[in-house]
Design a protein around this motif. Structure first.
Motif, short mmCIF file in Angstrom:
data_model
loop_
_atom_site.label_atom_id
_atom_site.label_comp_id
_atom_site.label_asym_id
_atom_site.label_seq_id
_atom_site.Cartn_x
_atom_site.Cartn_y
_atom_site.Cartn_z
N LYS A 68 33.14 90.95 26.33
CA LYS A 68 32.28 91.39 25.23
C LYS A 68 31.09 90.45 25.12
O LYS A 68 31.27 89.23 25.09
N LYS A 119 30.05 97.23 26.30
CA LYS A 119 30.75 96.25 25.46
C LYS A 119 29.78 95.14 25.02
O LYS A 119 29.86 94.00 25.46
N ASN A 163 25.60 99.34 17.28
CA ASN A 163 25.68 98.12 18.09
C ASN A 163 24.74 97.04 17.57
O ASN A 163 24.83 95.88 17.97
N GLU A 200 33.86 86.73 22.29
CA GLU A 200 32.53 87.17 22.68
C GLU A 200 31.77 86.08 23.45
O GLU A 200 31.81 84.91 23.08
N ASN A 204 29.80 91.09 33.81
CA ASN A 204 31.22 91.29 33.57
C ASN A 204 32.01 91.09 34.86
O ASN A 204 33.04 90.41 34.88
#
Length: 266
Positions: free
Chosen positions: A3, A31, A58, A86, A107
């Motif tokens: 995230k 994400k 978001n 996060e 990611n």
């Protein structure tokens, strides 16, 4: 899945924000979220942010507290809203993502490319400045273009001593970093990012990963380009605090390298 949280200090900058907003809304990886920490902006700016946050959940807006001073104070306030899982990026209103696969790439890098990345304090990448006057990309900025990827306390401190500093806009701050209760020094208006990197270089279990993946385009209209004398004083103050009587050496190394980079561009 990782995230990502973007913390964006703003002040009457709504005309600059569409590039940033569009670059994140177009990400194939979903994400992520954004926290705008807004100073005492005018009504046009607040209207833009309120409408954006209503149309896309978001995006979040918080008002900057008077107890938090300046840009780094806004960044500190944003940190308090970060989730424990996060990964945080600090961008300005004039920064944006260079491609729609960026967060997907990050990611994969963190979760698949190397298991050691999970235990990082910092993931330092590269960025490129954008000259608004010329409407073109200019110099690339990175921490180290050499072969070294992982840094510990000793090697990271050595890089800082020889004038290398991670650009905070292209640095990803991990959950481990904030579990150490690290915050920016709000007494420094311009160079609190250098200061916090110098502070964490003292941690015995420090892990920093550096690579030259270009993750951000950065505007060149920031405050550091307008208050040169104050910036120089703050830089030397941080070096002095960490390197004592030999603080002049990293100071010289830093600006010697900046001078060389400018010569290469001309």
């Amino acid at each position: 899945m990782i995230k990502f949280l973007f913390i964006i200090p703003t002040l009457n900058s709504y005309k600059l924000l569409p590039k940033l907003v569009n670059s994140l809304e177009n990400q194939s990886y979903k994400k992520w979220r954004v926290i705008f920490v807004d100073g005492k902006s005018n009504s046009e700016h607040k209207k833009y942010l309120n409408e954006l946050c209503e149309s896309n959940l978001n995006f979040y807006l918080i008002e900057q507290s008077p107890s938090h001073k300046g840009i780094f104070g806004a960044m500190n306030q944003g940190i308090t809203f970060a989730g424990e899982d996060e990964y945080v990026l600090f961008w300005g209103s004039d920064d944006w993502a260079p491609r729609k696969e960026l967060l997907f790439e990050l990611n994969n890098k963190i979760t698949k490319d190397c298991n050691e990345l999970i235990n990082l304090d910092l993931l330092v990448c590269a960025g490129r400045y954008f000259d608004f006057k010329k409407s073109s990309l200019s110099r690339k900025t990175y921490f180290n273009k050499g072969n070294i990827n992982f840094y510990n306390k000793k090697s990271f401190s050595k890089e800082l001593f020889f004038g290398n500093t991670p650009p905070h806009q292209s640095t990803i701050f991990t959950p481990k970093f904030f579990k150490r209760k690290n915050f920016f020094n709000e007494e420094l208006e311009i160079t609190a990012d250098l200061d916090i990197f110098l502070e964490i270089s003292k941690f015995n279990d420090l892990i920093v990963y550096s690579n030259n993946l270009e993750i951000v385009y950065m505007g060149n209209e920031g405050i550091s380009n307008k208050k040169t004398i104050k910036k120089l004083k703050e830089v030397f103050r941080s070096y002095r605090k960490n390197f004592n009587e030999i603080a002049f050496l990293p100071f010289i190394f830093r600006y010697f390298k900046k001078g060389l980079n400018k010569l290469k561009l001309n």
